[in-house]
Design a protein around this motif. Sequence first.
Motif, PDB file in Angstrom:
ATOM      1  N   VAL A 101       0.791  -1.379   0.052  1.00  0.00           N
ATOM      2  CA  VAL A 101      -0.080  -0.107  -0.095  1.00  0.00           C
ATOM      3  C   VAL A 101       0.947   1.333   0.128  1.00  0.00           C
ATOM      4  O   VAL A 101       1.898   1.271   0.796  1.00  0.00           O
ATOM      5  N   ARG A 102       0.435   2.180  -0.697  1.00  0.00           N
ATOM      6  CA  ARG A 102       1.249   3.639  -0.690  1.00  0.00           C
ATOM      7  C   ARG A 102       0.248   4.618  -0.889  1.00  0.00           C
ATOM      8  O   ARG A 102      -1.039   4.225  -1.534  1.00  0.00           O
ATOM      9  N   THR A 103       0.284   5.927  -0.380  1.00  0.00           N
ATOM     10  CA  THR A 103      -0.701   6.845  -0.381  1.00  0.00           C
ATOM     11  C   THR A 103      -0.339   7.766  -1.306  1.00  0.00           C
ATOM     12  O   THR A 103       1.027   7.996  -1.604  1.00  0.00           O
ATOM     13  N   MET A 104      -0.997   8.568  -1.813  1.00  0.00           N
ATOM     14  CA  MET A 104      -0.755   9.699  -2.707  1.00  0.00           C
ATOM     15  C   MET A 104      -1.705  11.005  -2.348  1.00  0.00           C
ATOM     16  O   MET A 104      -2.959  10.880  -2.379  1.00  0.00           O
ATOM     17  N   HIS A 105      -1.233  12.046  -1.831  1.00  0.00           N
ATOM     18  CA  HIS A 105      -1.781  13.071  -1.470  1.00  0.00           C
ATOM     19  C   HIS A 105      -1.708  14.195  -2.842  1.00  0.00           C
ATOM     20  O   HIS A 105      -0.743  14.832  -3.068  1.00  0.00           O
ATOM     21  N   ALA A 106      -3.076  14.124  -3.565  1.00  0.00           N
ATOM     22  CA  ALA A 106      -3.156  14.992  -4.743  1.00  0.00           C
ATOM     23  C   ALA A 106      -4.629  15.147  -4.991  1.00  0.00           C
ATOM     24  O   ALA A 106      -5.342  14.250  -4.736  1.00  0.00           O
ATOM     25  N   ARG A 107      -4.703  15.903  -6.152  1.00  0.00           N
ATOM     26  CA  ARG A 107      -6.062  16.001  -6.810  1.00  0.00           C
ATOM     27  C   ARG A 107      -5.838  15.083  -7.924  1.00  0.00           C
ATOM     28  O   ARG A 107      -4.819  14.849  -8.706  1.00  0.00           O
ATOM     29  N   ALA A 108      -7.079  14.193  -8.281  1.00  0.00           N
ATOM     30  CA  ALA A 108      -7.043  13.379  -9.331  1.00  0.00           C
ATOM     31  C   ALA A 108      -6.591  13.884 -10.824  1.00  0.00           C
ATOM     32  O   ALA A 108      -5.737  13.217 -11.621  1.00  0.00           O
ATOM     33  N   GLU A 109      -7.114  15.108 -10.775  1.00  0.00           N
ATOM     34  CA  GLU A 109      -6.802  15.872 -12.090  1.00  0.00           C
ATOM     35  C   GLU A 109      -5.198  16.200 -12.342  1.00  0.00           C
ATOM     36  O   GLU A 109      -4.592  16.120 -13.374  1.00  0.00           O
ATOM     37  N   ASP A 110      -4.383  16.441 -11.094  1.00  0.00           N
ATOM     38  CA  ASP A 110      -3.073  16.464 -11.107  1.00  0.00           C
ATOM     39  C   ASP A 110      -2.267  15.207 -11.423  1.00  0.00           C
ATOM     40  O   ASP A 110      -1.350  15.097 -12.086  1.00  0.00           O
ATOM     41  N   ALA A 111      -2.888  14.262 -10.833  1.00  0.00           N
ATOM     42  CA  ALA A 111      -1.933  12.862 -10.754  1.00  0.00           C
ATOM     43  C   ALA A 111      -2.104  12.390 -12.185  1.00  0.00           C
ATOM     44  O   ALA A 111      -1.289  11.583 -12.608  1.00  0.00           O
ATOM     45  N   GLY A 112      -3.202  12.822 -12.911  1.00  0.00           N
ATOM     46  CA  GLY A 112      -3.489  12.311 -14.333  1.00  0.00           C
ATOM     47  C   GLY A 112      -2.685  12.999 -15.443  1.00  0.00           C
ATOM     48  O   GLY A 112      -2.452  12.464 -16.446  1.00  0.00           O
ATOM     49  N   ARG A 113      -1.842  14.035 -14.841  1.00  0.00           N
ATOM     50  CA  ARG A 113      -1.054  14.819 -15.742  1.00  0.00           C
ATOM     51  C   ARG A 113       0.482  14.549 -15.321  1.00  0.00           C
ATOM     52  O   ARG A 113       1.196  15.097 -15.907  1.00  0.00           O
ATOM     53  N   ASP A 114       0.791  13.867 -14.377  1.00  0.00           N
ATOM     54  CA  ASP A 114       2.000  13.558 -13.724  1.00  0.00           C
ATOM     55  C   ASP A 114       2.554  12.190 -14.323  1.00  0.00           C
ATOM     56  O   ASP A 114       1.833  11.147 -14.506  1.00  0.00           O
ATOM     57  N   LYS A 115       3.713  12.418 -14.916  1.00  0.00           N
ATOM     58  CA  LYS A 115       4.234  11.294 -15.669  1.00  0.00           C
ATOM     59  C   LYS A 115       4.373  10.103 -14.900  1.00  0.00           C
ATOM     60  O   LYS A 115       4.449   8.981 -15.629  1.00  0.00           O
ATOM     61  N   GLY A 116       4.861  10.072 -13.639  1.00  0.00           N
ATOM     62  CA  GLY A 116       4.827   8.873 -12.962  1.00  0.00           C
ATOM     63  C   GLY A 116       3.569   8.253 -12.573  1.00  0.00           C
ATOM     64  O   GLY A 116       3.645   7.139 -11.948  1.00  0.00           O
ATOM     65  N   HIS A 117       2.463   8.836 -12.816  1.00  0.00           N
ATOM     66  CA  HIS A 117       0.945   8.190 -12.770  1.00  0.00           C
ATOM     67  C   HIS A 117       0.198   7.982 -14.059  1.00  0.00           C
ATOM     68  O   HIS A 117      -0.407   7.074 -13.967  1.00  0.00           O
ATOM     69  N   ARG A 118       0.464   9.005 -14.884  1.00  0.00           N
ATOM     70  CA  ARG A 118      -0.619   8.832 -16.036  1.00  0.00           C
ATOM     71  C   ARG A 118      -0.367   7.580 -16.746  1.00  0.00           C
ATOM     72  O   ARG A 118       0.967   6.947 -16.923  1.00  0.00           O
ATOM     73  N   ALA A 119      -1.259   6.757 -17.106  1.00  0.00           N
ATOM     74  CA  ALA A 119      -1.228   5.654 -17.984  1.00  0.00           C
ATOM     75  C   ALA A 119      -0.390   4.638 -17.369  1.00  0.00           C
ATOM     76  O   ALA A 119       0.387   3.786 -17.951  1.00  0.00           O
ATOM     77  N   SER A 120      -0.583   4.472 -15.881  1.00  0.00           N
ATOM     78  CA  SER A 120       0.595   3.686 -15.151  1.00  0.00           C
ATOM     79  C   SER A 120      -0.229   2.202 -14.380  1.00  0.00           C
ATOM     80  O   SER A 120       0.271   1.765 -13.689  1.00  0.00           O
ATOM     81  N   TYR A 121      -1.613   2.500 -14.559  1.00  0.00           N
ATOM     82  CA  TYR A 121      -2.055   1.651 -13.557  1.00  0.00           C
ATOM     83  C   TYR A 121      -2.943   0.446 -14.519  1.00  0.00           C
ATOM     84  O   TYR A 121      -3.679   0.836 -15.427  1.00  0.00           O
ATOM     85  N   ASP A 122      -3.120  -0.748 -13.938  1.00  0.00           N
ATOM     86  CA  ASP A 122      -3.905  -1.728 -14.777  1.00  0.00           C
ATOM     87  C   ASP A 122      -5.360  -1.573 -14.379  1.00  0.00           C
ATOM     88  O   ASP A 122      -6.265  -1.773 -15.249  1.00  0.00           O
ATOM     89  N   ILE A 123      -5.679  -0.925 -13.287  1.00  0.00           N
ATOM     90  CA  ILE A 123      -7.077  -0.655 -12.792  1.00  0.00           C
ATOM     91  C   ILE A 123      -7.080   0.627 -11.987  1.00  0.00           C
ATOM     92  O   ILE A 123      -6.287   0.870 -11.130  1.00  0.00           O
ATOM     93  N   ALA A 124      -7.922   1.571 -12.285  1.00  0.00           N
ATOM     94  CA  ALA A 124      -8.248   2.702 -11.809  1.00  0.00           C
ATOM     95  C   ALA A 124      -9.748   2.428 -11.279  1.00  0.00           C
ATOM     96  O   ALA A 124     -10.562   2.539 -12.127  1.00  0.00           O
ATOM     97  N   VAL A 125     -10.000   2.709 -10.068  1.00  0.00           N
ATOM     98  CA  VAL A 125     -11.179   2.535  -9.456  1.00  0.00           C
ATOM     99  C   VAL A 125     -11.729   3.605  -8.532  1.00  0.00           C
ATOM    100  O   VAL A 125     -10.659   4.379  -8.114  1.00  0.00           O
ATOM    101  N   ALA A 126     -12.797   3.819  -8.126  1.00  0.00           N
ATOM    102  CA  ALA A 126     -13.355   4.951  -7.594  1.00  0.00           C
ATOM    103  C   ALA A 126     -14.694   4.487  -6.909  1.00  0.00           C
ATOM    104  O   ALA A 126     -15.736   3.815  -7.703  1.00  0.00           O
ATOM    105  N   ARG A 127     -15.125   4.777  -5.638  1.00  0.00           N
ATOM    106  CA  ARG A 127     -16.329   4.746  -5.181  1.00  0.00           C
ATOM    107  C   ARG A 127     -16.678   5.899  -4.488  1.00  0.00           C
ATOM    108  O   ARG A 127     -16.197   6.684  -3.610  1.00  0.00           O
ATOM    109  N   ALA A 128     -17.962   6.734  -4.952  1.00  0.00           N
ATOM    110  CA  ALA A 128     -18.693   7.713  -4.332  1.00  0.00           C
ATOM    111  C   ALA A 128     -17.849   9.081  -4.292  1.00  0.00           C
ATOM    112  O   ALA A 128     -17.449   9.754  -3.295  1.00  0.00           O
ATOM    113  N   VAL A 129     -17.071   9.244  -5.509  1.00  0.00           N
ATOM    114  CA  VAL A 129     -16.089  10.452  -5.578  1.00  0.00           C
ATOM    115  C   VAL A 129     -16.701  11.610  -6.351  1.00  0.00           C
ATOM    116  O   VAL A 129     -16.724  12.739  -6.113  1.00  0.00           O
ATOM    117  N   ALA A 130     -17.329  11.378  -7.526  1.00  0.00           N
ATOM    118  CA  ALA A 130     -17.793  12.492  -8.217  1.00  0.00           C
ATOM    119  C   ALA A 130     -18.966  11.732  -9.342  1.00  0.00           C
ATOM    120  O   ALA A 130     -18.961  10.696  -9.345  1.00  0.00           O
TER     121      ALA A 130
END
Length: 237
Positions: free
Chosen positions: A120-149
Amino acid sequence: MSTLAEYAGACLNLELSARQLAQFEELGSMLLYWNQRMNLTSITAPKDIVVKHFLDSLTLTTVVSQFDGLRLIDVGTGAGFPGLALAIAFPALEVTLLDSTAKKLRFIESVGRELQLKNVRTMHARAEDAGRDKGHRASYDIAVARAVARLPALMEYLLPLAKPEGQVIAMQGMTAYDDANSAAKAIEALGGELFAIEEVLLPTLDNPRYLIVIDKIKKTPRQYPRQPGTPTRDPIQ
Ligand code: SAM
């Protein structure tokens, strides 16, 4: 936690070890303890924690055949659902728990230490910023959310984070089919394709839940995600 063991076995065909059941037990205790000091959850009855947090999180097993070795990001994880529950159930799944509220992540980090969760690791960020960050953009096999927007905005949070050929899963309530219709343009514009809407039934609850599963079939265009706040203020439609 015998209820969790029984429900997970009967409803999800998922066998949890004694260690995992003890970890869930400790997570429940820590949730209630920390909830006295900060607003983590409105669900506080032990049986509701089992069904509405733990079991609901684990319903992802109905649409993902195996988690081992995959990278998953839980966007807007709050007190850690669904990501923390998945990390306990699948120790070989690498889980990133993202939220814009730092104090909720402090709770998760404390749980991680207490339960000795290595995946487990945590990331303090807005999703919109994470999606533009090279270390995270297009980096996950699964992106999931519950009750966010709402779903069109949620697609702009999640699809940029998924790898090509990865998947996005939105955990929705009774309006899932309407939600999927309202997000059709966003899904296409962001490089996704609706794969399935799976109904899931949980013990003791009257209403079904739904998992909206979207395949990432193309790269997300460079202009997405837009600035923080724009996806909710001006959703793609
Ligand atoms: N997913 C958890 C659950 O179902 O129990 C928490 C849901 S809570 C209602 C929504 C969470 O999403 C909050 O913790 C909030 O800080 C986070 N959130 C909302 N918009 C966000 C964004 N754009 N980026 C990151 N986190 C966000």
